[in-house]
Design an enzyme around this catalytic site. Structure first.
Site, mmCIF file in Angstrom:
data_model
loop_
_atom_site.group_PDB
_atom_site.id
_atom_site.type_symbol
_atom_site.label_atom_id
_atom_site.label_comp_id
_atom_site.label_asym_id
_atom_site.label_seq_id
_atom_site.Cartn_x
_atom_site.Cartn_y
_atom_site.Cartn_z
ATOM 1 N N ASP A 104 0.841 -1.198 0.000
ATOM 2 C CA ASP A 104 0.000 0.000 0.000
ATOM 3 C C ASP A 104 0.877 1.249 0.000
ATOM 4 O OD1 ASP A 104 -2.187 -1.680 0.220
ATOM 5 O OD2 ASP A 104 -2.244 -1.524 2.410
HETATM 6 N N1 URA Z 1 -1.270 -5.999 3.803
HETATM 7 C C1 URA Z 1 -1.744 -4.741 3.820
HETATM 8 O O1 URA Z 1 -2.782 -4.469 4.409
HETATM 9 N N2 URA Z 1 -1.054 -3.789 3.188
HETATM 10 C C2 URA Z 1 0.106 -4.028 2.545
HETATM 11 O O2 URA Z 1 0.709 -3.102 1.995
HETATM 12 C C3 URA Z 1 0.601 -5.336 2.546
HETATM 13 C C4 URA Z 1 -0.122 -6.306 3.182
#
Ligand code: URA
Length: 235
Positions: A104
């Site tokens: 993310d």
């Molecule tokens: N899980 C998440 O919620 N975000 C990420 O970036 C990776 C795994």
């Protein structure tokens, strides 16, 4: 095996569209034969390419370990927001690198970048179950009931059935290590939110045999070592 247009565009000398035009005009030869179809597939490590009779070297494969900082998108391009490719020098932005799996925008940590499509897709294929370990800090305190729920395989409200996962509660119980064998959209955040403990910070520490190099500051990258690459290829 990869498409001719991708391999040639990876040299940075032509766009894919230009490669398609060159091919149609009969200006591209591979191993001594004119190739007019830009989607014909070749092994870039074992091909001799000429454009207008001039030899062209396909770019080799690159494998980079990047410490993704918060604030960048893990995609190759975006019309509005900066991507992780902006951390690389210009010549490495043109060789077709892509992130193997997404983090993310606000997640930090280990990101593998490669232009080896077959290897990248193999690592991402849903049946492969490569372990990914994340450090997290949540609002509230993690406990053994959370760990047990992770272990049992959570069913999220939106219907996502998660595979069994691990949660190790650390000394500071607002922090923990999460190990997932899959990578659904926002998965760690969704699992912890479902436990009533929203994620405040998330960082990926490892992916299969690759561990984030502690010498890489956020935003820094380095090529994989031979041993790291061999470990990935052996997966
Ligand atoms: N899980 C998440 O919620 N975000 C990420 O970036 C990776 C795994």
């Amino acid at each position: 095996m990869e498409r001719l247009d991708k391999i040639l565009a990876g040299t940075g000398r032509w766009s894919r569209k230009e490669v398609r035009e060159l091919a149609k005009l009969g200006r591209v030869e591979v191993n001594g034969q004119v190739v007019r179809r830009p989607d014909d597939k070749f092994d870039r490590t074992a091909m001799e390419v000429r454009v207008d009779g001039e030899p062209v070297s396909p770019e080799p494969y690159y494998y980079l370990m990047l410490h993704k900082p918060a604030g960048l998108l893990s995609v190759t391009e975006d019309p509005r927001q900066p991507t992780v490719l902006s951390l690389l020098p210009p010549h490495l932005r043109r060789v077709g690198l892509f992130p193997v799996g997404r983090l993310d925008k606000d997640t930090e940590g280990l990101l593998l970048l490669t232009n080896n499509g077959p290897l990248g897709h193999r690592l991402l294929s849903p049946g492969r179950h490569v372990d990914k370990v994340y450090f997290t800090r949540v609002e509230g305190q993690l406990d053994q009931a959370d760990a047990a729920a992770f272990q049992a395989g959570m069913l999220l409200e939106d219907g996502l059935q998660c595979l069994p996962a691990e949660l190790e509660v650390l000394e500071d119980p607002s922090t923990g290590l999460v190990t997932l064998r899959e990578g659904k959209y926002h998965q760690v955040k969704r699992m912890l939110a479902a436990r009533g403990k929203p994620v405040r910070y998330l960082k990926r520490l490892s992916m299969g045999p690759l561990t984030l190099d502690p010498d890489l500051a956020p935003g820094a990258w380095r090529p994989l070592t031979e041993a790291e690459l061999a470990a990935l290829e052996g997966l």
